[in-house]
Write an enzyme that holds these catalytic residues in place. Structure first.
Site, PDB file in Angstrom:
ATOM      1  CB  ILE A 259      -6.633  -9.258  -8.405  1.00 47.24           C
ATOM      2  CG1 ILE A 259      -6.913  -8.294  -7.238  1.00 47.24           C
ATOM      3  CG2 ILE A 259      -7.325  -8.776  -9.677  1.00 47.24           C
ATOM      4  CD1 ILE A 259      -6.234  -6.952  -7.373  1.00 47.24           C
TER       5      ILE A 259
ATOM      6  CG  ASP B 186     -13.950  -5.782  -2.526  1.00 47.87           C
ATOM      7  OD1 ASP B 186     -14.116  -5.602  -3.749  1.00 47.87           O
ATOM      8  OD2 ASP B 186     -14.476  -6.726  -1.905  1.00 47.87           O
TER       9      ASP B 186
ATOM     10  CD  GLU C 257      -6.118  -2.794   2.729  1.00 53.65           C
ATOM     11  OE1 GLU C 257      -5.070  -3.430   2.896  1.00 53.65           O
ATOM     12  OE2 GLU C 257      -7.203  -3.135   3.240  1.00 53.65           O
ATOM     13  CG  ASP C 258      -4.582  -5.824   0.107  1.00 55.11           C
ATOM     14  OD1 ASP C 258      -5.439  -5.071   0.611  1.00 55.11           O
ATOM     15  OD2 ASP C 258      -4.591  -7.059   0.282  1.00 55.11           O
TER      16      ASP C 258
ATOM     17  CG  ASP D  79      -5.071 -13.814   0.893  1.00 60.11           C
ATOM     18  OD1 ASP D  79      -5.501 -12.634   0.913  1.00 60.11           O
ATOM     19  OD2 ASP D  79      -5.580 -14.724   1.562  1.00 60.11           O
TER      20      ASP D  79
ATOM     21  CE  LYS E 173      -1.640 -13.470   7.780  1.00 60.26           C
ATOM     22  NZ  LYS E 173      -1.931 -14.890   7.506  1.00 60.26           N
ATOM     23  N   GLY E 174      -2.032  -8.156   3.492  1.00 61.23           N
ATOM     24  CA  GLY E 174      -2.028  -7.852   2.064  1.00 61.23           C
ATOM     25  C   GLY E 174      -1.088  -6.754   1.613  1.00 61.23           C
TER      26      GLY E 174
ATOM     27  CE  LYS F 170     -11.599  -6.610  -6.661  1.00 60.00           C
ATOM     28  NZ  LYS F 170     -12.213  -7.848  -6.132  1.00 60.00           N
TER      29      LYS F 170
HETATM   30  P1  IMP Z   1     -13.124  -4.357   2.005  1.00 62.39           P
HETATM   31  O1  IMP Z   1     -13.198  -4.223   3.480  1.00 62.39           O
HETATM   32  O2  IMP Z   1     -14.326  -5.050   1.428  1.00 62.39           O
HETATM   33  O3  IMP Z   1     -12.801  -3.082   1.277  1.00 62.39           O
HETATM   34  O4  IMP Z   1     -12.014  -5.420   1.716  1.00 62.39           O
HETATM   35  C1  IMP Z   1     -10.700  -5.150   1.738  1.00 62.39           C
HETATM   36  C2  IMP Z   1      -9.926  -6.432   1.890  1.00 62.39           C
HETATM   37  O5  IMP Z   1     -10.532  -7.547   1.195  1.00 62.39           O
HETATM   38  C3  IMP Z   1      -8.591  -6.244   1.251  1.00 62.39           C
HETATM   39  O6  IMP Z   1      -7.670  -5.751   2.166  1.00 62.39           O
HETATM   40  C4  IMP Z   1      -8.245  -7.621   0.767  1.00 62.39           C
HETATM   41  O7  IMP Z   1      -7.566  -8.320   1.798  1.00 62.39           O
HETATM   42  C5  IMP Z   1      -9.554  -8.295   0.507  1.00 62.39           C
HETATM   43  N1  IMP Z   1      -9.867  -8.290  -0.933  1.00 62.39           N
HETATM   44  C6  IMP Z   1     -10.807  -7.588  -1.572  1.00 62.39           C
HETATM   45  N2  IMP Z   1     -10.809  -7.823  -2.897  1.00 62.39           N
HETATM   46  C7  IMP Z   1      -9.806  -8.707  -3.107  1.00 62.39           C
HETATM   47  C8  IMP Z   1      -9.272  -9.347  -4.291  1.00 62.39           C
HETATM   48  O8  IMP Z   1      -9.711  -9.157  -5.438  1.00 62.39           O
HETATM   49  N3  IMP Z   1      -8.238 -10.188  -4.073  1.00 62.39           N
HETATM   50  C9  IMP Z   1      -7.708 -10.451  -2.852  1.00 62.39           C
HETATM   51  N4  IMP Z   1      -8.158  -9.868  -1.728  1.00 62.39           N
HETATM   52  C10 IMP Z   1      -9.204  -9.016  -1.856  1.00 62.39           C
HETATM   53 MG    MG Z   2      -6.369  -7.023   3.304  1.00 64.96          MG
END
Ligand code: IMP
Ligand code: MG
Length: 179
Positions: free
Chosen positions: A152, A102, A98-99, A158, A42-43, A130
């Site tokens: 954040i 990470d 994408e939001d 969220d 949903k981000g 990040k």
């Molecule tokens: P990844 O798969 O680890 O890259 O994570 C991506 C998802 O983790 C994002 O779409 C977010 O929903 C969530 N996420 C990662 N870091 C944050 C943050 O700092 N705040 C809120 N959601 C985060």
């Molecule tokens: Mg997300």
């Protein structure tokens, strides 16, 4: 400012500038292509709603829900598809919105999935990045802001499904999630 937010990282004005400049770049790059804009729910909803209004091209939109198990502020490496596209990606140029990137696990999975489904191209537009947290190689094509390793919220992002409605991106107080 919300009581659970320690400080504002990206203000409303700054967000508007970021969205405008990303939209301009996307317009230029996709000028002659009929792409599909795919939001990761949903981000991405708040960011995508603002972004698409600024892109003066013809395109379709669709959504994917991918979940990476895990809880709290850490995601696990295992990603699964919860909701698939409704439009066929075969031979289409796809722009994922994408939001935040990470670990990179979510986007790595989604990009591979869409290429396997027969997309012609897959690019990624993310509001935040990040890079210091990366676990798998993942480089977004359009990045709004590179941010430090802090958790954040706001503008779609969220914690425990809260704070998505904040009109800015803020750093969440550690006391909220370190209990
Ligand atoms: P990844 O798969 O680890 O890259 O994570 C991506 C998802 O983790 C994002 O779409 C977010 O929903 C969530 N996420 C990662 N870091 C944050 C943050 O700092 N705040 C809120 N959601 C985060
Ligand atoms: Mg997300």
């Amino acid at each position: 400012m919300h009581k659970d937010v320690e400080r504002i990282l990206i203000s409303q004005d700054k967000l508007e500038n970021i969205v405008n400049s990303l939209a301009k770049r996307i317009e230029k790059d996709y000028n002659d292509k009929e792409f599909i804009m795919v939001g990761l729910l949903k981000g991405s909803v708040v960011f995508m709603a603002d972004l698409m209004k600024k892109i003066d091209l013809d395109f379709r939109i669709d959504f994917i829900v991918a979940s990476s198990y895990g809880s709290g502020t850490e995601s696990s490496g295992k990603v699964r598809l919860v909701k698939d596209l409704e439009i066929s990606p075969v031979n289409k140029d796809i722009l994922i919105v994408e939001d935040i990137v990470d670990s990179g696990n979510t986007l790595n999975f989604v990009c591979n999935y869409l290429m396997t489904r027969g997309a012609n191209s897959v690019r990624v537009c993310t509001l935040c990045d990040k890079p210091s947290r990366r676990k798998v190689p993942m480089e977004a094509d359009y990045v709004g802001a590179v941010i430090p390793d802090e958790f954040i919220v706001g503008y779609g992002l969220d914690y425990d499904e809260k704070y998505r409605n904040l009109p800015y991106v803020g750093v969440l107080k550690r006391s909220v999630y370190e209990k």
